[in-house]
Design an enzyme around this catalytic site. Structure first.
Site, PDB file in Angstrom:
ATOM      1  N   ASP A  57     -10.715   4.363  -1.437  1.00  0.00           N
ATOM      2  CA  ASP A  57     -11.056   3.219  -0.953  1.00  0.00           C
ATOM      3  C   ASP A  57     -12.665   3.117  -0.710  1.00  0.00           C
ATOM      4  O   ASP A  57     -13.120   4.047  -0.846  1.00  0.00           O
ATOM      5  CB  ASP A  57     -10.766   3.386   0.921  1.00  0.00           C
ATOM      6  CG  ASP A  57      -9.289   3.344   1.408  1.00  0.00           C
ATOM      7  OD1 ASP A  57      -8.304   2.935   0.314  1.00  0.00           O
ATOM      8  OD2 ASP A  57      -9.147   3.283   2.384  1.00  0.00           O
ATOM      9  N   ASP A  73       0.822  -1.183   0.079  1.00  0.00           N
ATOM     10  CA  ASP A  73       0.053   0.076  -0.096  1.00  0.00           C
ATOM     11  C   ASP A  73       0.841   1.290   0.052  1.00  0.00           C
ATOM     12  O   ASP A  73       1.664   1.680   0.791  1.00  0.00           O
ATOM     13  CB  ASP A  73      -0.732  -0.111   1.298  1.00  0.00           C
ATOM     14  CG  ASP A  73      -2.074   0.986   1.350  1.00  0.00           C
ATOM     15  OD1 ASP A  73      -1.966   1.769   0.457  1.00  0.00           O
ATOM     16  OD2 ASP A  73      -2.863   0.746   2.085  1.00  0.00           O
TER      17      ASP A  73
HETATM   18  C1  GLA Z   1      -5.387   2.138   2.779  1.00  0.00           C
HETATM   19  C2  GLA Z   1      -6.138   1.025   1.904  1.00  0.00           C
HETATM   20  C3  GLA Z   1      -6.978   0.220   2.800  1.00  0.00           C
HETATM   21  C4  GLA Z   1      -6.420  -0.239   3.917  1.00  0.00           C
HETATM   22  C5  GLA Z   1      -5.838   0.827   4.797  1.00  0.00           C
HETATM   23  C6  GLA Z   1      -5.174   0.213   5.999  1.00  0.00           C
HETATM   24  O1  GLA Z   1      -6.348   3.145   3.016  1.00  0.00           O
HETATM   25  O2  GLA Z   1      -6.442   1.576   0.680  1.00  0.00           O
HETATM   26  O3  GLA Z   1      -7.581  -0.773   1.927  1.00  0.00           O
HETATM   27  O4  GLA Z   1      -5.386  -1.347   3.702  1.00  0.00           O
HETATM   28  O5  GLA Z   1      -4.781   1.526   4.236  1.00  0.00           O
HETATM   29  O6  GLA Z   1      -4.607   1.235   6.852  1.00  0.00           O
END
Ligand code: GLA
Length: 414
Positions: A225, A154
């Site tokens: 997200d 990520d």
């Molecule tokens: C980001 C990702 C999410 C999750 C969070 C965890 O926002 O897009 O899917 O993994 O981080 O902190």
């Protein structure tokens, strides 16, 4: 920078018998993971930062007990907040919520399931736990030693800590750094010799679908997200139009994890409710039409029978997992109605008709144009949510409740 060179170097490095072998060293094989979109469960959408070792074990137990494992859900993925501190040798340790990662991996594997984990190319993860910058090889080795089968990587703090810090005014240079960071972990994972699904999470930046596969991506997030409400799901769905050509066996668009069964209780202060049964059906159906990874994100020990029935609908899962791996596309929209189609193996076709509006087509029929789908005459199919046979005819009237879907598989389209 290209994938095959990295894979062959990694495999050759792992051939200790090469000196005595009679046969030539094996040629590097392309990655065999994710030949169909990965299926499993991930901790983030329900537990977020509260997830513990016990929640992961419970999820593994429930995947087996509910029949979800038999339906194809095999990855049990720990998202952010498992990370502890690095020791004097730079080795990362899990935090007190995860006392023994190897034992947890062994437990998950003992159920016939696979374990996923999470990190970031920056110094910190999104939830500000330790991440992999300058420890890529060490972390990849650690994951492999635990028996990890899947990594979600990520972008998060890599943006400010590296990209903007090193090249504040040069977006092109920033993108090169990002691609190099994903490739670095790609090579580190390959060097372990363990098949590990590599999931990019950088929200679709710099058209990741164009370069992700060349640096090892088995899947890449195409959006920000997801949230457990209709607007989020429907917005993400529409953002997928045009991306189908980038998906195929081993490399998939990822419109984010499932929210089926999630949401806030009715009447909560946030004015967000649980996804309705219709919304859960449409969300699940459309992720299958998109050949998306099916990573459930709900509270498995407290799953309702209705939610379980949606997540284990074998006909819908078969659309997602179709071996041709051809992602569906939006054929046309007409006001509040959208019609999507997906080509399936054996010449079959799936047709999805969604009512995105609030009431118009619930009470006044929509007339489905088969001609606009390139179909001629009546089409015999199966309604995948009722299980009944259905014959689609040109301009047939359809009354579809708000946010609901008609999903039909036609074995022999004409
Ligand atoms: C980001 C990702 C999410 C999750 C969070 C965890 O926002 O897009 O899917 O993994 O981080 O902190």
């Amino acid at each position: 920078m290209r994938l095959l060179a990295a894979v062959s170097a990694a495999i050759l490095a792992l051939c200790p018998l090469a000196a005595v072998a009679q046969k030539p060293a094996p040629k590097s094989a392309p990655s065999q993971v994710a030949q169909t979109p990965p299926m499993g469960w991930n901790s983030w959408n329900f537990f977020a930062g509260r997830v513990t070792d016990k929640d992961i074990r419970d999820a593994a137990d429930q995947l087996v007990a509910t029949g979800m494992k038999d339906a194809g859900y095999v990855y049990v993925n720990i998202d952010d907040t498992w990370e502890g501190d690095r020791d004097a040798n730079g080795v990362l340790h899990s935090n007190s919520k995860f006392p023994d990662m190897k034992a947890l991996a062994d437990y998950v594997h003992s159920k016939g399931l696979k374990l996923g984990i999470y990190s970031s190319p920056g110094p910190l993860t999104c939830a500000r736990y330790a991440a992999s910058l300058d420890h890529e090889v060490q972390d990849a080795q650690l994951y492999a030693s635990w028996g990890v089968d899947y990594l979600k990587y990520d972008l998060c703090s890599f943006r400010e800590a590296v990209m903007t810090a090193k090249a504040p005014d040069d977006k092109a240079a920033q993108m090169k750094m990002m691609i190099a960071a994903y490739d670095k972990m790609n090579k580190a994972l390959k060097s372990t010799g363990r098949p590990i699904v590599y999931s990019f999470c950088q929200y679709g930046w710099d058209a990741v679908w164009e370069w992700g596969p060349s640096v090892g991506a088995n899947l890449w997030r195409t959006t920000g997200d997801i949230q457990a409400n209709w607007n989020s799901i429907y917005t993400i769905l529409n953002e997928q139009a045009g991306l189908a050509k980038y998906a195929g066996p081993g490399h998939w668009n990822d419109p984010d994890m499932l929210e089926v069964g999630n949401g806030q209780p009715a009447g909560s202060d946030r004015h967000i409710r649980y996804l309705t049964p219709a919304e859960n059906r449409t969300h699940f159906s459309m992720w299958a039409m998109l050949a998306a990874p099916l990573l459930a994100g709900n509270d498995l020990p407290n799953m309702t029978p209705e939610v379980k029935a949606i997540l284990t609908n074998k006909d819908v899962i078969a659309i997602d997992q179709d071996r041709l791996g051809r992602e569906g596309t939006r054929a046309y929209s007409d006001g509040e109605l959208d019609v999507w189609t997906r080509e399936l193996s054996g010449g079959a076709k799936a047709i999805a008709v969604i009512n995105a509006g609030s009431d118009r087509y619930s009470t006044h029929p929509f007339h489905l144009s088969l001609a606009r789908l390139g179909l001629h005459g009546p089409q015999m199919g199966k309604n995948l949510w009722t299980g009944n046979e259905i014959t689609l005819t040109d301009n047939m009237p359809l009354e579809i409740p708000s946010h609901d879907i008609l999903l039909v598989r036609i074995a022999k389209p004409k």
